[in-house]
Enzyme design. Structure first.
Site, PDB file in Angstrom:
ATOM      1  N   ASN A 162       7.623  86.028  48.727  1.00 57.19           N
ATOM      2  CA  ASN A 162       8.529  86.939  49.549  1.00 57.19           C
ATOM      3  C   ASN A 162       9.473  86.314  50.455  1.00 57.19           C
ATOM      4  OD1 ASN A 162       5.863  85.899  50.758  1.00 57.19           O
ATOM      5  ND2 ASN A 162       6.144  87.723  52.664  1.00 57.19           N
ATOM      6  N   LYS A 185       2.592  74.174  44.764  1.00 58.69           N
ATOM      7  CA  LYS A 185       2.770  75.723  43.223  1.00 58.69           C
ATOM      8  C   LYS A 185       3.617  76.439  43.971  1.00 58.69           C
ATOM      9  CE  LYS A 185       1.414  78.770  41.319  1.00 58.69           C
ATOM     10  NZ  LYS A 185       2.498  79.966  40.744  1.00 58.69           N
ATOM     11  N   GLY A 238      -0.807  83.853  50.697  1.00 57.89           N
ATOM     12  CA  GLY A 238      -0.666  85.013  49.114  1.00 57.89           C
ATOM     13  C   GLY A 238      -1.233  86.655  49.149  1.00 57.89           C
ATOM     14  N   THR A 242      -6.139  88.159  45.983  1.00 56.40           N
ATOM     15  CA  THR A 242      -5.924  86.299  45.078  1.00 56.40           C
ATOM     16  C   THR A 242      -6.748  85.252  46.061  1.00 56.40           C
ATOM     17  OG1 THR A 242      -4.192  87.132  44.792  1.00 56.40           O
ATOM     18  CG2 THR A 242      -4.168  84.484  44.212  1.00 56.40           C
ATOM     19  N   GLY A 243      -6.321  85.261  48.409  1.00 51.95           N
ATOM     20  CA  GLY A 243      -6.920  84.869  48.646  1.00 51.95           C
ATOM     21  C   GLY A 243      -8.462  84.810  48.554  1.00 51.95           C
ATOM     22  N   GLU A 260      -3.447  82.514  54.097  1.00 52.54           N
ATOM     23  CA  GLU A 260      -2.753  83.362  55.258  1.00 52.54           C
ATOM     24  C   GLU A 260      -2.402  84.538  54.617  1.00 52.54           C
ATOM     25  OE1 GLU A 260      -0.276  85.598  56.146  1.00 52.54           O
ATOM     26  OE2 GLU A 260       1.935  84.241  56.090  1.00 52.54           O
ATOM     27  N   CYS A 294       4.143  89.299  55.250  1.00 49.56           N
ATOM     28  CA  CYS A 294       3.017  89.699  54.939  1.00 49.56           C
ATOM     29  C   CYS A 294       2.372  90.642  57.314  1.00 49.56           C
ATOM     30  CB  CYS A 294       1.487  88.707  55.875  1.00 49.56           C
ATOM     31  SG  CYS A 294       3.066  87.466  56.497  1.00 49.56           S
ATOM     32  N   GLU A 390      -2.083  98.233  51.787  1.00 54.10           N
ATOM     33  CA  GLU A 390      -0.084  97.748  52.087  1.00 54.10           C
ATOM     34  C   GLU A 390      -0.082  97.604  51.527  1.00 54.10           C
ATOM     35  OE1 GLU A 390      -0.544  92.995  51.126  1.00 54.10           O
ATOM     36  OE2 GLU A 390       0.745  92.724  53.304  1.00 54.10           O
ATOM     37  N   GLU A 467      -1.218  78.471  60.792  1.00 55.27           N
ATOM     38  CA  GLU A 467      -0.653  77.569  60.703  1.00 55.27           C
ATOM     39  C   GLU A 467       0.187  77.377  61.996  1.00 55.27           C
ATOM     40  OE1 GLU A 467       0.267  79.641  56.214  1.00 55.27           O
ATOM     41  OE2 GLU A 467      -0.032  77.339  55.880  1.00 55.27           O
TER      42      GLU A 467
HETATM   43  P1  NDP Z   1      -0.322  87.339  44.575  1.00 55.19           P
HETATM   44  O1  NDP Z   1      -1.064  86.400  45.733  1.00 55.19           O
HETATM   45  O2  NDP Z   1      -0.856  86.372  43.542  1.00 55.19           O
HETATM   46  O3  NDP Z   1       0.678  84.846  44.579  1.00 55.19           O
HETATM   47  C1  NDP Z   1       0.431  84.445  45.338  1.00 55.19           C
HETATM   48  C2  NDP Z   1       0.677  82.815  44.364  1.00 55.19           C
HETATM   49  O4  NDP Z   1      -0.602  83.068  44.521  1.00 55.19           O
HETATM   50  C3  NDP Z   1       2.085  82.603  43.900  1.00 55.19           C
HETATM   51  O5  NDP Z   1       2.493  81.583  43.597  1.00 55.19           O
HETATM   52  C4  NDP Z   1       1.006  83.118  42.649  1.00 55.19           C
HETATM   53  O6  NDP Z   1       1.407  82.168  41.731  1.00 55.19           O
HETATM   54  C5  NDP Z   1      -0.476  82.375  43.123  1.00 55.19           C
HETATM   55  N1  NDP Z   1      -1.799  83.090  42.365  1.00 55.19           N
HETATM   56  C6  NDP Z   1      -2.087  83.776  42.031  1.00 55.19           C
HETATM   57  N2  NDP Z   1      -3.346  84.182  40.936  1.00 55.19           N
HETATM   58  C7  NDP Z   1      -3.001  82.589  41.395  1.00 55.19           C
HETATM   59  C8  NDP Z   1      -5.206  81.974  41.029  1.00 55.19           C
HETATM   60  N3  NDP Z   1      -5.681  83.480  40.019  1.00 55.19           N
HETATM   61  N4  NDP Z   1      -4.859  81.050  41.117  1.00 55.19           N
HETATM   62  C9  NDP Z   1      -4.486  80.054  41.738  1.00 55.19           C
HETATM   63  N5  NDP Z   1      -2.556  81.303  42.676  1.00 55.19           N
HETATM   64  C10 NDP Z   1      -2.490  81.898  42.451  1.00 55.19           C
HETATM   65  O7  NDP Z   1       0.972  87.048  44.969  1.00 55.19           O
HETATM   66  P2  NDP Z   1       1.583  88.522  43.730  1.00 55.19           P
HETATM   67  O8  NDP Z   1       2.848  87.691  43.999  1.00 55.19           O
HETATM   68  O9  NDP Z   1       1.146  88.567  41.964  1.00 55.19           O
HETATM   69  O10 NDP Z   1       1.818  89.769  44.616  1.00 55.19           O
HETATM   70  C11 NDP Z   1       0.711  90.429  44.650  1.00 55.19           C
HETATM   71  C12 NDP Z   1       0.361  91.766  46.033  1.00 55.19           C
HETATM   72  O11 NDP Z   1       0.330  90.907  46.756  1.00 55.19           O
HETATM   73  C13 NDP Z   1       2.123  92.183  46.238  1.00 55.19           C
HETATM   74  O12 NDP Z   1       2.680  92.813  46.004  1.00 55.19           O
HETATM   75  C14 NDP Z   1       1.931  92.339  47.734  1.00 55.19           C
HETATM   76  O13 NDP Z   1       1.407  93.557  48.048  1.00 55.19           O
HETATM   77  C15 NDP Z   1       0.765  91.094  48.035  1.00 55.19           C
HETATM   78  N6  NDP Z   1       1.417  89.668  49.203  1.00 55.19           N
HETATM   79  C16 NDP Z   1       1.861  89.307  49.970  1.00 55.19           C
HETATM   80  C17 NDP Z   1       1.879  88.387  50.441  1.00 55.19           C
HETATM   81  C18 NDP Z   1       1.840  88.124  51.925  1.00 55.19           C
HETATM   82  O14 NDP Z   1       2.190  86.665  52.377  1.00 55.19           O
HETATM   83  N7  NDP Z   1       0.549  89.368  52.837  1.00 55.19           N
HETATM   84  C19 NDP Z   1       2.659  87.629  49.325  1.00 55.19           C
HETATM   85  C20 NDP Z   1       2.825  87.936  48.773  1.00 55.19           C
HETATM   86  C21 NDP Z   1       2.366  89.133  47.469  1.00 55.19           C
HETATM   87  P3  NDP Z   1       2.346  83.705  40.190  1.00 55.19           P
HETATM   88  O15 NDP Z   1       3.911  83.823  41.139  1.00 55.19           O
HETATM   89  O16 NDP Z   1       2.625  82.392  39.662  1.00 55.19           O
HETATM   90  O17 NDP Z   1       1.245  84.780  39.962  1.00 55.19           O
END
Ligand code: NDP
Length: 487
Positions: A162, A185, A238, A242-243, A260, A294, A390, A467
């Protein structure tokens, strides 16, 4: 970067990845195609990391951490290198801005502002590098009790799509200021500016061994990075799920981790506020970057006595936002990042209707790319899914409240706690509500929630650690106690 034709004859920009500062054009993970979300066409292709590139990056970073190749450079000189990074980012600001417009759909106005912001972060940590002080602590034993800050070791940094250019510097700059090697990454949707930034770091004088940028799937490259025992510290931005998954993944190695994550932040409008100023500002706090933020104030809590007026004024203001081509300087809202991301927002608008709320404006698709006009959902309460989950799109849910205590109760009735805004002219109320709402950041009578000099991060499922500001330096160092006996 070079321009070449794809098999279908279209021109694309080709980029390498970076392993220990070296450009790798043909990587074992193949290549990653990156699309312009405003036209749904592939514009860039980047080499994608496989296990071999990850291993090479980690071997180099681990060796650099062990030999002190970067950490033994004086903090003052590390600061000088970061200052050169900031200068170079300013010189190449337009190139970075255009890449962000093309690959992340940011408007050109936002992208130019962000180009300056990313340089500012490197400037800030350039100045901070030699000011991250330890302590001398009095003890009853004769001698000196010293508390040192030593580099934590190899850092694995994972960033989302984003705000690719804003968030990567929040991790890279303090990590490098502390003398740690980094492996970055980027998100698979937006890897290009991360590679460009890595090139700038090496050109400015960060040792090549300490800089790797590895586009690649999160599920394989990201996961292998965070679980590798050579990685001492993970910093992730992210999705909350995932976090929390990554927290579990790093637990066996007790790897340090900061997170974050997501948010469902509230802007709270009291009847005593300057309502005109509030209604003018609020759309940008939730619809900027097409709501993919976010910190988006995606819940709007409005005192009941002015609820109808605020909803009507907000809808009118929202309908005047300029949605369209992100390269046009007049555009305020560009496309969403992907078809899937837009589909999620549309689905939430259907859910809102089915739960009895009203979509007062917006929610229309247009053009070739992933455009969605900003939507105001009224007649909602905080139990609805549009108020709790969200959405990460241009959707705001407007909820009435009765008094101060009710506003705080509703704001805190969320699994998230990242950001927020209060609109009020009453200073006492600002202090009471500002401290009672459980969020990492709260702004009064302004949208802005991120400032380089101030800590940024969330309560609850919005994250762990902070951060920015000087606090970020603690993440990239360990506290070490050294006692020198005088006996
Ligand atoms: P993710 O949390 O999946 O991705 C964020 C980062 O983490 C990307 O670089 C992704 O790589 C990486 N990642 C994903 N899975 C793993 C893993 N198992 N181990 C290590 N790294 C990983 O978010 P998405 O991009 O899939 O978005 C999904 C939803 O999350 C969105 O629809 C949105 O709602 C929310 N989101 C929230 C954010 C925030 O700041 N609050 C930011 C982004 C998304 P890759 O791109 O290769 O999958």
């Amino acid at each position: 970067m070079s321009e070449t034709a794809m098999t279908d004859g279209s021109e694309v920009l080709r980029h390498p990845l970076l392993v220990a500062g070296e450009a790798v054009h043909r990587a074992t993970g193949g290549e990653l195609r990156v699309s312009d979300p405003s036209i749904d066409l592939v514009t860039d292709v980047v080499a994608q990391a496989g296990p071999e590139e990850l291993e090479a990056a980690l071997v180099a970073a681990d060796r650099a951490a062990a030999t002190g190749e970067w950490s033994s450079v004086s903090a003052t000189d590390r600061g000088r290198v970061l200052r050169r990074v900031a200068d170079e980012l300013r010189r190449r600001a337009e190139e970075f801005a255009l890449a962000e417009v093309r690959t992340a759909g940011h408007t050109i106005a936002d992208a130019r502002w962000e180009a300056g912001a990313m340089a500012d972060v490197f400037d800030y940590y350039a100045g901070a590098a030699n000011k991250h002080l330890g302590a001398v602590v009095p003890t009853p034993d004769p001698g000196l009790g010293l508390v040192l800050r030593v580099p934590v070791g190899v850092c694995g940094l994972i960033v989302p799509w984003n705000f690719p250019r804003r968030i990567a510097p929040w991790k890279l700059a303090p990590a490098l200021a502390c003398g740690t090697p980094v492996v970055l990454k980027p998100a698979s949707l937006t890897p290009i500016t991360a590679v460009m930034l890595g090139e700038v770091l090496v050109e400015a004088g960060v040792p090549a061994s300490c800089v790797s940028v590895l586009p690649g799937p999160g599920s394989s490259i990201g996961e292998s990075l965070v679980t590798d025992p050579r990685v001492a510290k993970v910093s992730f931005t992210g999705d909350s799920s995932t976090g929390s998954h990554l927290m579990a993944q790093v637990a066996p190695n007790v790897t340090r981790i900061s997170l974050e994550l997501g948010g469902k932040s509230a802007a709270i409008v009291f009847a005593d506020a300057d309502l005109e100023a509030a209604v003018e500002a609020i759309p940008y706090s939730v619809f900027a970057n097409a709501g993919q933020d976010c910190c988006a104030r995606s819940r709007l809590l409005v005192e009941r006595s002015v609820y109808d007026d605020v909803v009507a004024a907000l809808a009118a203001r929202t309908e005047r936002l300029v949605v369209g081509d992100p390269t046009d300087e007049a555009t305020e809202i560009g496309p969403m990042i992907s078809e899937a991301q837009r589909a999620t927002s549309l689905e939430y608008l259907d859910i809102a209707r089915s739960e009895g709320a009203e979509v007062v404006c917006g929610g229309e698709t247009s053009g070739l790319g992933w455009y969605l006009s900003p939507a105001v959902v009224a007649g909602a309460d905080n139990s609805m899914r549009v108020a709790r989950e969200e959405i990460f799109g241009p959707v705001v849910t407007v909820i009435p409240f009765d008094d101060e205590a009710d506003a705080v109760r509703i704001a805190n009735d969320s699994e998230y706690g990242l950001s927020g805004t209060l609109w009020t002219r009453d200073l006492g109320r600002a202090i009471r509500v500002g401290t009672a709402v459980r969020t990492g950041v709260m702004s009064v009578n302004t949208n802005r929630s991120v400032r380089t000099e101030l800590p940024f991060g969330g309560f609850k499922r919005s994250g762990l650690g902070r951060e920015l500001g000087l606090a970020a330096l603690d993440h990239y160092t360990e506290s070490k106690t050294l006692f020198l006996s005088a006996d």
